[in-house]
Design an enzyme around this catalytic site. Structure first.
Site, PDB file in Angstrom:
ATOM      1  N   ARG A 114      59.228  42.668 -32.081  1.00  0.00           N
ATOM      2  CA  ARG A 114      58.295  42.492 -30.983  1.00  0.00           C
ATOM      3  C   ARG A 114      58.044  43.740 -30.136  1.00  0.00           C
ATOM      4  O   ARG A 114      58.931  44.567 -29.960  1.00  0.00           O
ATOM      5  CB  ARG A 114      58.781  41.353 -30.077  1.00  0.00           C
ATOM      6  CG  ARG A 114      58.671  39.989 -30.759  1.00  0.00           C
ATOM      7  CD  ARG A 114      59.660  38.988 -30.222  1.00  0.00           C
ATOM      8  NE  ARG A 114      59.468  37.665 -30.806  1.00  0.00           N
ATOM      9  CZ  ARG A 114      59.944  37.288 -32.000  1.00  0.00           C
ATOM     10  NH1 ARG A 114      60.651  38.141 -32.729  1.00  0.00           N
ATOM     11  NH2 ARG A 114      59.727  36.080 -32.455  1.00  0.00           N
ATOM     12  N   HIS A 134      55.715  42.138 -35.397  1.00  0.00           N
ATOM     13  CA  HIS A 134      55.775  42.514 -36.815  1.00  0.00           C
ATOM     14  C   HIS A 134      54.668  43.459 -37.268  1.00  0.00           C
ATOM     15  O   HIS A 134      54.101  43.302 -38.360  1.00  0.00           O
ATOM     16  CB  HIS A 134      55.808  41.268 -37.687  1.00  0.00           C
ATOM     17  CG  HIS A 134      57.066  40.462 -37.521  1.00  0.00           C
ATOM     18  ND1 HIS A 134      58.306  41.042 -37.339  1.00  0.00           N
ATOM     19  CD2 HIS A 134      57.269  39.118 -37.510  1.00  0.00           C
ATOM     20  CE1 HIS A 134      59.221  40.097 -37.218  1.00  0.00           C
ATOM     21  NE2 HIS A 134      58.630  38.921 -37.307  1.00  0.00           N
ATOM     22  N   HIS A 208      62.667  41.127 -44.735  1.00  0.00           N
ATOM     23  CA  HIS A 208      62.668  39.765 -44.204  1.00  0.00           C
ATOM     24  C   HIS A 208      62.960  38.729 -45.300  1.00  0.00           C
ATOM     25  O   HIS A 208      62.266  37.713 -45.407  1.00  0.00           O
ATOM     26  CB  HIS A 208      61.319  39.474 -43.542  1.00  0.00           C
ATOM     27  CG  HIS A 208      61.370  38.462 -42.437  1.00  0.00           C
ATOM     28  ND1 HIS A 208      61.502  37.113 -42.670  1.00  0.00           N
ATOM     29  CD2 HIS A 208      61.310  38.601 -41.088  1.00  0.00           C
ATOM     30  CE1 HIS A 208      61.490  36.462 -41.522  1.00  0.00           C
ATOM     31  NE2 HIS A 208      61.383  37.347 -40.540  1.00  0.00           N
ATOM     32  N   ASP A 277      67.293  32.953 -33.317  1.00  0.00           N
ATOM     33  CA  ASP A 277      66.374  34.063 -33.581  1.00  0.00           C
ATOM     34  C   ASP A 277      66.788  35.163 -32.623  1.00  0.00           C
ATOM     35  O   ASP A 277      66.114  35.438 -31.634  1.00  0.00           O
ATOM     36  CB  ASP A 277      64.919  33.645 -33.376  1.00  0.00           C
ATOM     37  CG  ASP A 277      63.940  34.697 -33.864  1.00  0.00           C
ATOM     38  OD1 ASP A 277      64.392  35.756 -34.348  1.00  0.00           O
ATOM     39  OD2 ASP A 277      62.718  34.465 -33.766  1.00  0.00           O
ATOM     40  N   GLU A 342      68.202  40.538 -40.690  1.00  0.00           N
ATOM     41  CA  GLU A 342      67.245  41.642 -40.696  1.00  0.00           C
ATOM     42  C   GLU A 342      67.831  42.848 -39.948  1.00  0.00           C
ATOM     43  O   GLU A 342      67.903  42.854 -38.724  1.00  0.00           O
ATOM     44  CB  GLU A 342      65.944  41.206 -40.035  1.00  0.00           C
ATOM     45  CG  GLU A 342      65.358  39.919 -40.583  1.00  0.00           C
ATOM     46  CD  GLU A 342      64.421  39.258 -39.586  1.00  0.00           C
ATOM     47  OE1 GLU A 342      63.553  39.963 -39.017  1.00  0.00           O
ATOM     48  OE2 GLU A 342      64.583  38.054 -39.331  1.00  0.00           O
TER      49      GLU A 342
END
Length: 378
Positions: A114, A134, A208, A277, A342
């Site tokens: 972000r 992204h 990802h 997340d 990630e």
């Protein structure tokens, strides 16, 4: 066609099917030799897209496509020697290029994760992006890369390259990126990132891939045991945007300093964000390769170790996977049916001076390495 020609054709088709079955067999009798193959699988944006299949001497296989420089399949043995896929994927190129693709196995950039308000200021100039996440509306995951086969000591490797032009998605500078995927004979998948630019630009690259180490035996990944080598995580607010604060994991649901199933405390997190997340600030901040995380799936006995030179790792618990979307072999996805680890620099670093630098300048070469190591506990 006469009878002899028909027999020859049928014999060729039988041989082709046999070879294909041997190459892609997902059992312990898989061909035990290293090889690398390439095939055209279609077109996207008027450009040819190729699929590469890598196999090492143990029979482990990795498949990649040049659309999004994506990992589409990883086939590894379980504790009984049975070979099966441990990542989510699709059956067709059209699905990868369609709206249902949630960055499945993709290389993500120019800035993964972000950037607040779709804006940043660099060297006194403000830049506005096409999206806050992204790399933009059409980030690296939606671009066709150039693939090249690399010879590495009898270990198959593919180099993917892409030139991101000045102004693309709002970012400054012509940025040349190469990502090299190497499948080693010890069942390591090594990802080497390299980039250079002619104008200062932020850069955060990651992969990802969605992992389900059960190999299809469990439709969810909630019983997978996760360990993360991090004592801190990035506080985040709406939309998982980091606030700039780095907090201790102790006494929070984000404490994975010792092995804990993904599902153990996920409900505490789901009260706020639908699931995990989160970006972890890894203990290793040296820029040298170190162990970042470990995942163990008890049904299959498979274990995944993640090594990286990056300062952070994002753990995503597949919160938005939906049964409305059908994956490989037509099997529907399920919420929490896979997880991502990630490796990357921190989100919104370009707008957070306290975070590690993500700006690459001319005459500099960006390099980064991540290793996914596949093991089995008997």
């Amino acid at each position: 066609m006469n009878k002899l020609q028909l027999i020859v054709c049928l014999s060729f088709l039988s041989l082709t099917c046999l070879v294909t079955e041997n190459v892609f067999s997902q059992n312990s009798n898989a061909t035990k030799k290293s090889f690398l193959s390439k095939e055209k699988i279609g077109q996207v944006q008027g450009q040819d897209v190729f699929q590469y299949t890598l196999q090492n001497k143990t029979g482990m296989q990795v498949q990649l496509i040049t659309y999004g420089a994506a990992i589409t399949n990883i086939v590894t043995p379980d504790k009984n020697g049975k070979m099966s896929s441990v990542v989510l994927g699709f059956d067709s190129l059209s699905q990868y290029a369609g709206n249902d693709n949630s960055l499945m196995g993709s290389t993500v950039g120019r800035v993964a994760n972000r950037i607040s308000n779709k804006k940043f200021t660099l060297d006194g100039q403000e830049y506005t992006l096409s999206s806050d996440i992204h790399g933009g509306v059409n980030g690296f995951d939606k671009r066709v890369w150039k693939g090249k086969e690399i010879s590495k000591k009898n270990e198959p490797a593919v180099e993917m390259s892409y030139l991101s032009k000045d102004g693309e998605e709002g970012f400054p500078g012509n940025l040349l990126v190469t990502v090299t995927f190497t499948l080693k004979n010890n069942n390591d998948l090594v990802i080497d990132y390299k980039a250079s630019t002619d104008k200062a630009t932020p850069l955060v690259l990651t992969n990802h891939t969605y992992f389900n180490l059960s190999g299809g035996q469990d439709s969810k990944a909630l019983d997978t045991e996760l360990t993360v080598h991090a004592d801190q995580f990035l506080e985040y607010g709406d939309g998982s945007m980091p606030t700039g604060k780095i907090l201790d994991v102790k006494n929070t649901p984000f404490d994975f300093t010792s092995a804990k199933t993904i599902g153990k405390e996920i409900e505490k997190v789901q009260q706020y964000t639908h699931g995990y997340d989160v970006t972890f600030a890894l203990r290793n901040q040296t820029g040298k390769l170190a162990l970042a995380a470990k995942a163990y799936e008890p049904v299959s006995g498979r274990e995944l170790e993640v090594y990286t030179t990056e300062p952070g790792v994002v753990f995503y618990s597949g919160n938005w996977l939906s049964e409305k979307v059908k994956g490989r072999n037509g099997v529907p996805y399920t919420k929490n049916g896979a997880f991502c680890l990630e490796t990357q620099h921190y989100p919104n670093s370009i707008n957070t001076p306290a975070f590690p630098n993500t700006v690459v300048r001319p005459q500099e070469t960006f390099t980064s390495q991540t290793i996914y190591k596949f093991l089995v506990r008997k």
